[in-house]
Scaffold this active site. Structure first.
Site, short mmCIF file in Angstrom:
data_model
loop_
_atom_site.label_atom_id
_atom_site.label_comp_id
_atom_site.label_asym_id
_atom_site.label_seq_id
_atom_site.Cartn_x
_atom_site.Cartn_y
_atom_site.Cartn_z
N GLN A 10 -13.75 -3.22 -9.38
CA GLN A 10 -13.79 -2.62 -7.95
C GLN A 10 -15.14 -2.60 -7.14
OE1 GLN A 10 -11.13 -1.70 -6.37
NE2 GLN A 10 -9.73 -0.15 -7.70
N HIS A 24 -9.36 9.15 -4.61
CA HIS A 24 -7.91 8.75 -4.92
C HIS A 24 -7.15 8.93 -3.66
CE1 HIS A 24 -4.30 8.08 -7.42
NE2 HIS A 24 -3.81 8.84 -6.56
N LYS A 54 0.77 -1.38 0.03
CA LYS A 54 -0.19 0.02 0.04
C LYS A 54 0.80 1.30 -0.17
CE LYS A 54 -2.79 -2.29 -0.75
NZ LYS A 54 -3.69 -2.26 -1.95
N HIS A 80 -8.41 6.73 -0.67
CA HIS A 80 -8.43 5.46 -0.85
C HIS A 80 -6.72 5.27 -0.49
CE1 HIS A 80 -8.99 1.52 -1.96
NE2 HIS A 80 -7.88 1.51 -3.00
N ARG A 134 -16.72 13.23 -17.01
CA ARG A 134 -15.12 13.04 -17.28
C ARG A 134 -15.02 13.19 -18.78
NH1 ARG A 134 -11.63 10.36 -14.05
NH2 ARG A 134 -10.68 9.34 -15.65
#
Length: 306
Positions: free
Chosen positions: A211, A146, A123, A149, A266
């Protein structure tokens, strides 16, 4: 008053150190929560403030080769983590139902301790994702989701691995997460390898779907605990926290999916030319071939992120 607060903090720190699993004391970043918290706070500061300000008047760096190496290295690392979780429990002795923590020093328990620690360390390596965004001036990719997380995951895992490194049903989510990252970093590796691989990247939006499936699997698996007549899992608090974690991130990623692929927020918005230079396309930005203006900046389409 201040002295009393500091004394309480020091007592809490001593208690945490005392509770740390002896089998983990020699592992990197496992001795104290202070260092890992400082690392993650520094990461947040650099990601959202210092990094973008540093790159504001600089050209984006061409990091194609480092990114290819990094992404495919992460594929290998996460594949190895999945393999280790399967070897030391999930593919051998675990029932996938009420699997308890193993606090012994057996070969299997020590193997799961090591697998859990490697997952934890991965991580921190993943924080390089954000560094690449900053150095390539892709600030639109550094969303709240982002940063949250990438910082929240290692911070919470320190506590989990410190108190219950061989967490039985409590580390199912880590194996699934590593498996998802094999797929994710494989995509990123192809994307960073150059335009000749663009035709193979039609499945980008399905990464978010993967995800979402991950969080559903984690939440469903951990929810079994509440429907079992007899499951003496040693740390029931972890069960609740993992369920909350899976549910929270499901809704965050679902919101991202809706904004990005249903509402289309987006998608680029047309922008007029500046100094005779047309706005850079998404592909030009990703491949580092976008034309520069006279001031050294890239004219880009405005993109609205969540």
């Amino acid at each position: 008053m201040l002295q009393e607060i500091m004394a309480n903090v020091l007592r809490l720190h001593a208690l945490v150190i005392q509770r740390t699993d002896d089998r983990l004391r020699g592992y990197l970043l496992m001795h104290s929560p202070v260092l890992m918290t400082l690392i993650l706070l520094t990461y947040v500061f650099l990601s959202v403030y210092a990094g973008p300000r540093f790159m504001a008047n600089r050209k984006p760096l061409d990091l194609k080769a480092p990114m290819v190496v990094y992404n495919f290295s992460m594929v290998v690392m996460n594949g190895y983590i999945v393999h280790q979780f399967l070897v030391w429990g999930w593919g051998t002795t675990y029932s996938w139902r009420c699997d308890l923590c193993d606090f012994s020093s057996s070969t299997q328990a020590l193997g799961m301790v090591r697998a859990s620690w490697i997952f934890y360390i991965s991580k921190y390596i993943e924080l390089l994702d954000t560094l690449f965004f900053v150095l390539r001036k892709k600030q639109s990719q550094i969303t709240f989701l982002h940063v949250f997380h990438h910082s929240f995951m290692p911070w919470t895992w320190w506590w989990g691995i410190t108190l219950t490194p061989v967490a039985g049903m409590g580390n199912f989510h880590s194996m699934i997460n590593a498996g998802v990252h094999v797929i994710m970093y494989f995509y990123y590796g192809l994307s960073s390898a150059g335009p000749r691989f663009q035709k193979y990247l039609w499945w980008k939006k399905y990464l978010t779907a993967v995800q979402l499936i991950q969080f559903i699997m984690v939440s469903v698996h951990i929810s079994q605990y509440y429907f079992m007549k007899d499951c003496d899992y040693q740390v029931p608090l972890w069960i609740l926290l993992i369920w909350m974690y899976g549910t929270l991130f499901f809704f965050l990623f679902a919101h991202f999916w809706v904004q990005a692929y249903i509402k289309g927020k987006r998608l680029p918005v047309a922008h007029p030319k500046e100094n005779g230079v047309a706005p850079a396309t998404v592909k030009e930005l990703e491949n580092g071939t976008a034309p520069y203006l006279s001031n050294g900046k890239v004219l880009v389409n405005k993109v609205k992120e969540i």
